[in-house]
Design a protein around this motif. Structure first.
Motif, PDB file in Angstrom:
ATOM      1  N   PHE A  31       0.828  -1.153   0.160  1.00 22.37           N
ATOM      2  CA  PHE A  31       0.078  -0.060  -0.095  1.00 22.37           C
ATOM      3  C   PHE A  31       0.999   1.193   0.075  1.00 22.37           C
ATOM      4  O   PHE A  31       0.655   2.215  -0.757  1.00 22.37           O
ATOM      5  CB  PHE A  31      -0.912   0.141   1.390  1.00 22.37           C
ATOM      6  N   VAL A  32       1.977   1.192   0.784  1.00 21.12           N
ATOM      7  CA  VAL A  32       2.858   2.268   0.973  1.00 21.12           C
ATOM      8  C   VAL A  32       3.521   2.600  -0.425  1.00 21.12           C
ATOM      9  O   VAL A  32       3.705   3.811  -0.792  1.00 21.12           O
ATOM     10  CB  VAL A  32       3.905   2.336   2.060  1.00 21.12           C
ATOM     11  N   LEU A  33       4.004   1.395  -0.916  1.00 19.13           N
ATOM     12  CA  LEU A  33       4.623   1.503  -2.370  1.00 19.13           C
ATOM     13  C   LEU A  33       3.799   2.136  -3.269  1.00 19.13           C
ATOM     14  O   LEU A  33       4.025   2.972  -3.973  1.00 19.13           O
ATOM     15  CB  LEU A  33       5.120   0.257  -2.622  1.00 19.13           C
ATOM     16  N   VAL A  38       2.008   6.315  -7.159  1.00 15.99           N
ATOM     17  CA  VAL A  38       1.047   7.320  -7.597  1.00 15.99           C
ATOM     18  C   VAL A  38       1.487   8.801  -7.330  1.00 15.99           C
ATOM     19  O   VAL A  38       1.454   9.722  -8.278  1.00 15.99           O
ATOM     20  CB  VAL A  38      -0.362   7.008  -6.922  1.00 15.99           C
ATOM     21  N   GLY A  39       2.086   9.092  -6.142  1.00 17.60           N
ATOM     22  CA  GLY A  39       2.481  10.379  -5.892  1.00 17.60           C
ATOM     23  C   GLY A  39       3.583  10.949  -7.121  1.00 17.60           C
ATOM     24  O   GLY A  39       3.535  11.804  -7.513  1.00 17.60           O
ATOM     25  N   LEU A  40       4.339   9.974  -7.176  1.00 20.44           N
ATOM     26  CA  LEU A  40       5.711  10.083  -8.089  1.00 20.44           C
ATOM     27  C   LEU A  40       5.111  10.338  -9.527  1.00 20.44           C
ATOM     28  O   LEU A  40       5.612  11.393 -10.308  1.00 20.44           O
ATOM     29  CB  LEU A  40       6.699   9.158  -8.008  1.00 20.44           C
ATOM     30  N   LEU A  41       4.317   9.588  -9.884  1.00 23.85           N
ATOM     31  CA  LEU A  41       3.823   9.850 -11.219  1.00 23.85           C
ATOM     32  C   LEU A  41       2.944  10.963 -11.434  1.00 23.85           C
ATOM     33  O   LEU A  41       3.103  11.496 -12.384  1.00 23.85           O
ATOM     34  CB  LEU A  41       2.746   8.738 -11.672  1.00 23.85           C
ATOM     35  N   ARG A  42       2.040  11.323 -10.569  1.00 20.32           N
ATOM     36  CA  ARG A  42       1.415  12.533 -10.649  1.00 20.32           C
ATOM     37  C   ARG A  42       2.544  13.740 -10.725  1.00 20.32           C
ATOM     38  O   ARG A  42       2.133  14.742 -11.331  1.00 20.32           O
ATOM     39  CB  ARG A  42       0.628  12.841  -9.500  1.00 20.32           C
ATOM     40  N   LEU A  43       3.422  13.720  -9.772  1.00 25.70           N
ATOM     41  CA  LEU A  43       4.550  14.728  -9.681  1.00 25.70           C
ATOM     42  C   LEU A  43       4.909  14.761 -11.341  1.00 25.70           C
ATOM     43  O   LEU A  43       5.451  15.967 -11.586  1.00 25.70           O
ATOM     44  CB  LEU A  43       5.596  14.370  -8.713  1.00 25.70           C
ATOM     45  N   VAL A  44       5.334  13.677 -11.860  1.00 20.03           N
ATOM     46  CA  VAL A  44       5.796  13.961 -13.161  1.00 20.03           C
ATOM     47  C   VAL A  44       5.086  14.236 -14.179  1.00 20.03           C
ATOM     48  O   VAL A  44       5.460  15.087 -15.154  1.00 20.03           O
ATOM     49  CB  VAL A  44       6.479  12.332 -13.564  1.00 20.03           C
ATOM     50  N   ALA A  45       3.760  13.940 -14.096  1.00 16.51           N
ATOM     51  CA  ALA A  45       2.863  14.380 -15.116  1.00 16.51           C
ATOM     52  C   ALA A  45       2.348  15.744 -14.664  1.00 16.51           C
ATOM     53  O   ALA A  45       1.580  16.174 -15.732  1.00 16.51           O
ATOM     54  CB  ALA A  45       1.641  13.330 -15.027  1.00 16.51           C
TER      55      ALA A  45
END
Length: 57
Positions: A31-33, A38-45
């Motif tokens: 869950f943490v992973l 998701v947070g990193l993908l949103r930050l990149v996008a």
């Protein structure tokens, strides 16, 4: 109830607590992973989403 019985119960409760934590640990780590990914993908996008939103207007 003497001191050895109380210490025995305490050890049993602690062992149960540790066992339950270890039982659910893979799910918690997954869950943490997932949240971090998701947070990193949103930050990149984010810049691309801003650009698309700006071009859409």
């Amino acid at each position: 109830m003497d001191e050895a019985t109380i210490v025995g119960y305490l050890a049993g409760y602690l062992a149960t607590l540790i066992a339950v934590f270890l039982y659910f640990l893979p799910g918690l780590l997954l869950f943490v992973l997932l949240v971090v990914t998701v947070g990193l993908l949103r930050l990149v996008a984010q810049p691309f989403l801003f650009l698309i939103h700006r071009l859409h207007r």
